[in-house]
Design a protein around this motif. Structure first.
Motif, PDB file in Angstrom:
ATOM      1  N   PHE A  24     -54.333 -58.367  33.110  1.00 12.15           N
ATOM      2  CA  PHE A  24     -53.044 -58.749  32.538  1.00 12.15           C
ATOM      3  C   PHE A  24     -52.314 -57.500  32.076  1.00 12.15           C
ATOM      4  CE2 PHE A  24     -54.980 -62.979  32.157  1.00 12.15           C
ATOM      5  CZ  PHE A  24     -53.918 -63.784  32.537  1.00 12.15           C
ATOM      6  N   TYR A  25     -50.979 -57.558  32.073  1.00 12.33           N
ATOM      7  CA  TYR A  25     -50.176 -56.388  31.750  1.00 12.33           C
ATOM      8  C   TYR A  25     -49.247 -56.676  30.574  1.00 12.33           C
ATOM      9  CZ  TYR A  25     -51.821 -55.457  36.453  1.00 12.33           C
ATOM     10  OH  TYR A  25     -52.625 -55.294  37.563  1.00 12.33           O
ATOM     11  N   PRO A  26     -48.924 -55.649  29.793  1.00 14.84           N
ATOM     12  CA  PRO A  26     -47.977 -55.850  28.679  1.00 14.84           C
ATOM     13  C   PRO A  26     -46.649 -56.391  29.202  1.00 14.84           C
ATOM     14  CG  PRO A  26     -49.024 -53.694  28.529  1.00 14.84           C
ATOM     15  CD  PRO A  26     -49.403 -54.257  29.864  1.00 14.84           C
ATOM     16  N   SER A  27     -45.999 -57.251  28.426  1.00 16.79           N
ATOM     17  CA  SER A  27     -44.756 -57.890  28.871  1.00 16.79           C
ATOM     18  C   SER A  27     -43.664 -57.764  27.829  1.00 16.79           C
ATOM     19  CB  SER A  27     -45.008 -59.371  29.168  1.00 16.79           C
ATOM     20  OG  SER A  27     -43.798 -60.040  29.478  1.00 16.79           O
ATOM     21  N   ASN A  28     -42.434 -57.604  28.317  1.00 21.25           N
ATOM     22  CA  ASN A  28     -41.249 -57.616  27.458  1.00 21.25           C
ATOM     23  C   ASN A  28     -40.405 -58.850  27.729  1.00 21.25           C
ATOM     24  OD1 ASN A  28     -41.002 -54.756  26.052  1.00 21.25           O
ATOM     25  ND2 ASN A  28     -41.789 -54.417  28.121  1.00 21.25           N
ATOM     26  N   ALA A  29     -41.004 -59.855  28.342  1.00 24.98           N
ATOM     27  CA  ALA A  29     -40.274 -61.070  28.724  1.00 24.98           C
ATOM     28  C   ALA A  29     -40.945 -62.296  28.111  1.00 24.98           C
ATOM     29  CB  ALA A  29     -40.210 -61.188  30.249  1.00 24.98           C
ATOM     30  N   ASN A  30     -40.583 -63.488  28.585  1.00 23.45           N
ATOM     31  CA  ASN A  30     -41.180 -64.726  28.052  1.00 23.45           C
ATOM     32  C   ASN A  30     -42.288 -65.225  28.969  1.00 23.45           C
ATOM     33  OD1 ASN A  30     -39.522 -65.565  30.151  1.00 23.45           O
ATOM     34  ND2 ASN A  30     -38.907 -67.467  29.140  1.00 23.45           N
ATOM     35  N   PHE A  31     -43.011 -64.301  29.553  1.00 21.52           N
ATOM     36  CA  PHE A  31     -44.114 -64.642  30.450  1.00 21.52           C
ATOM     37  C   PHE A  31     -45.128 -63.509  30.457  1.00 21.52           C
ATOM     38  CE2 PHE A  31     -40.687 -62.731  33.007  1.00 21.52           C
ATOM     39  CZ  PHE A  31     -41.337 -61.621  33.529  1.00 21.52           C
ATOM     40  N   LEU A  32     -46.298 -63.795  31.024  1.00 21.30           N
ATOM     41  CA  LEU A  32     -47.323 -62.785  31.273  1.00 21.30           C
ATOM     42  C   LEU A  32     -47.620 -62.735  32.760  1.00 21.30           C
ATOM     43  CD1 LEU A  32     -49.875 -63.276  28.348  1.00 21.30           C
ATOM     44  CD2 LEU A  32     -48.342 -61.328  28.702  1.00 21.30           C
ATOM     45  N   TYR A  33     -47.850 -61.531  33.251  1.00 18.92           N
ATOM     46  CA  TYR A  33     -48.107 -61.287  34.669  1.00 18.92           C
ATOM     47  C   TYR A  33     -49.533 -60.796  34.812  1.00 18.92           C
ATOM     48  CZ  TYR A  33     -47.308 -59.031  39.277  1.00 18.92           C
ATOM     49  OH  TYR A  33     -47.347 -58.631  40.601  1.00 18.92           O
ATOM     50  N   GLY A  34     -50.241 -61.339  35.818  1.00 17.11           N
ATOM     51  CA  GLY A  34     -51.623 -60.945  36.007  1.00 17.11           C
ATOM     52  C   GLY A  34     -52.036 -60.888  37.459  1.00 17.11           C
ATOM     53  N   SER A  42     -51.383 -61.696  42.731  1.00 22.38           N
ATOM     54  CA  SER A  42     -50.740 -61.815  41.423  1.00 22.38           C
ATOM     55  C   SER A  42     -50.227 -63.219  41.127  1.00 22.38           C
ATOM     56  CB  SER A  42     -49.592 -60.807  41.311  1.00 22.38           C
ATOM     57  OG  SER A  42     -48.555 -61.130  42.217  1.00 22.38           O
ATOM     58  N   PHE A  43     -49.956 -63.442  39.845  1.00 22.85           N
ATOM     59  CA  PHE A  43     -49.429 -64.718  39.365  1.00 22.85           C
ATOM     60  C   PHE A  43     -48.654 -64.452  38.069  1.00 22.85           C
ATOM     61  CE2 PHE A  43     -53.615 -64.015  37.635  1.00 22.85           C
ATOM     62  CZ  PHE A  43     -53.458 -64.274  36.285  1.00 22.85           C
ATOM     63  N   ARG A  44     -47.893 -65.439  37.617  1.00 22.92           N
ATOM     64  CA  ARG A  44     -47.080 -65.291  36.410  1.00 22.92           C
ATOM     65  C   ARG A  44     -47.134 -66.586  35.620  1.00 22.92           C
ATOM     66  NH1 ARG A  44     -41.105 -65.189  37.866  1.00 22.92           N
ATOM     67  NH2 ARG A  44     -41.436 -67.408  37.512  1.00 22.92           N
ATOM     68  N   ILE A  45     -47.319 -66.475  34.299  1.00 23.05           N
ATOM     69  CA  ILE A  45     -47.441 -67.649  33.439  1.00 23.05           C
ATOM     70  C   ILE A  45     -46.366 -67.594  32.353  1.00 23.05           C
ATOM     71  CG2 ILE A  45     -48.953 -69.003  31.944  1.00 23.05           C
ATOM     72  CD1 ILE A  45     -51.338 -67.539  33.199  1.00 23.05           C
ATOM     73  N   THR A  46     -45.515 -68.606  32.320  1.00 21.19           N
ATOM     74  CA  THR A  46     -44.497 -68.700  31.281  1.00 21.19           C
ATOM     75  C   THR A  46     -45.141 -69.022  29.937  1.00 21.19           C
ATOM     76  OG1 THR A  46     -42.949 -69.589  32.919  1.00 21.19           O
ATOM     77  CG2 THR A  46     -42.353 -69.860  30.602  1.00 21.19           C
ATOM     78  N   ILE A  47     -44.627 -68.420  28.868  1.00 24.28           N
ATOM     79  CA  ILE A  47     -45.078 -68.766  27.523  1.00 24.28           C
ATOM     80  C   ILE A  47     -44.521 -70.142  27.176  1.00 24.28           C
ATOM     81  CG2 ILE A  47     -45.110 -68.097  25.102  1.00 24.28           C
ATOM     82  CD1 ILE A  47     -46.526 -66.148  27.077  1.00 24.28           C
ATOM     83  N   GLY A  48     -45.407 -71.070  26.801  1.00 24.45           N
ATOM     84  CA  GLY A  48     -44.997 -72.445  26.533  1.00 24.45           C
ATOM     85  C   GLY A  48     -45.102 -72.817  25.073  1.00 24.45           C
ATOM     86  N   THR A  49     -45.296 -74.094  24.821  1.00 23.96           N
ATOM     87  CA  THR A  49     -45.522 -74.561  23.457  1.00 23.96           C
ATOM     88  C   THR A  49     -46.920 -74.140  23.005  1.00 23.96           C
ATOM     89  OG1 THR A  49     -46.483 -76.652  24.188  1.00 23.96           O
ATOM     90  CG2 THR A  49     -44.073 -76.596  23.898  1.00 23.96           C
TER      91      THR A  49
END
Length: 336
Positions: A274-284, A310-317
């Motif tokens: 996983f990589y540091p993110s400046n958005a509302n998701f995490l990329y791995g 790779s894949f991307r996961i939005t930050i949710g509830t």
């Protein structure tokens, strides 16, 4: 020419970087009241005067520097059409937002991509050198980057603006509310710089399609933009929400806090990077992505799956994030 593939809309949706919660009920009622007074038999205000004044106040720029359209991607498409149509070259990053490719192909232009590191970072000096060598006609990339979440610094932005002062440089800041350093402050110094923003992410208005172009060049370009791009309904909803912009600061801070909490837990995993993110998701990334995707599918969780590892996961509830972490923990345990 390849069409843009829209996102799956089934399951627990953590694939499109949408806000996890709908508009606040009180704001929603204010919207309904405002819409009930619209003259739906009349064309919308093509100047979007009220909307632009509200957004200009938030961004601290003159309202004459703002142009709005049907999502920020329409603004990006307009800029590509204006500046690189017909055999000219757009310069971007790889990976980046796939709509750039769509608009470039639509306008019979060319695209040059600069490959980033796995975490989305790149050598700005090398980026500039390659762009000069290729004699590019326009620079456009997302910052923070979609899909990696990486963001360049203000100093690096200035390097790029100085090096390419005679061509348009567009910073696609769809996720900047979750980041740190915007290019907005550079607009006064560099006339050929553009910033594009959206209400789809931080403001939770993906359903109304409202985005902005911000630049000192807007007064020149506005007469060439499609008239009535934003319906009266979209303008009204966006204006109501922007009057409550201060209330969204807490929501944005909460999303950032959730993102950092998840990242702290997963950053040292052995089976996934996983990589540091400046958005509302995490990329791995993981070499066993098929297994991981099956595990998410089993829990009815939909994340963004790319063609490589790779894949991307939005930050949710909070509840959705716990479900994601449960899957990731199990994947790490079973595949270590």
């Amino acid at each position: 020419m390849k069409g843009y593939q829209t996102h799956t809309q089934t399951g627990i949706l953590l694939n499109a970087n949408e806000a996890s919660q709908n508009v606040d009920d009180n704001v929603k009622q204010e919207i309904l009241d405002a819409i009930s007074n619209l003259a739906l038999n009349r064309y919308p205000d093509t100047t979007c005067h009220e909307l632009h004044d509200l957004y200009a106040n938030i961004m601290n720029v003159p309202s004459s520097w703002i142009l709005s359209g049907n999502g920020s991607d329409q603004m990006l498409g307009f800029l590509i059409q204006y500046y690189v149509q017909g055999n000219k070259t757009l310069y971007t990053l790889a990976p980046d937002f796939s709509m750039y490719d769509y608009y470039v192909e639509l306008n019979h232009a060319k695209i040059e991509k600069f490959e980033t590191a796995l975490d989305g970072s790149f050598d700005v000096d090398a980026f500039i050198s390659n762009g000069k060598d290729k004699k590019v006609d326009m620079i456009l990339f997302s910052n923070p980057n979609n899909p990696t979440g990486h963001a360049i610094s203000k100093l690096e932005m200035i390097q790029i603006c100085e090096a390419f002062s005679n061509i348009p440089v567009i910073f696609d800041e769809a996720y900047m509310e979750f980041g740190n350093e915007s290019a907005i402050d550079l607009l006064k110094t560099y006339p050929m710089v553009f910033v594009c923003r959206t209400l789809s992410k931080a403001y939770g208005l993906a359903g109304i399609r409202c985005g902005f172009m911000i630049s000192s060049q807007v007064e020149k370009l506005a007469p060439l933009f499609i008239p009535y791009a934003l319906s009266s309904v979209t303008q009204t909803i966006a204006s109501v929400v922007l009057r409550h912009a201060d209330a969204y600061k807490a929501n944005i801070a909460a999303i950032i806090s959730k993102r950092e909490r998840i990242y702290r837990e997963v950053k040292d995993y052995k089976t996934i990077s996983f990589y540091p993110s400046n958005a509302n998701f995490l990329y791995g990334r993981t070499d066993k992505k098929d297994i991981l995707m099956d595990m998410f599918k089993e829990k009815n969780i939909t994340i963004r799956n790319y063609a490589d590892t790779s894949f991307r996961i939005t930050i949710g509830t909070n509840e959705e994030n716990e479900m994601v972490l449960d899957v990731l923990r199990r994947f790490e345990y079973e595949n270590s």
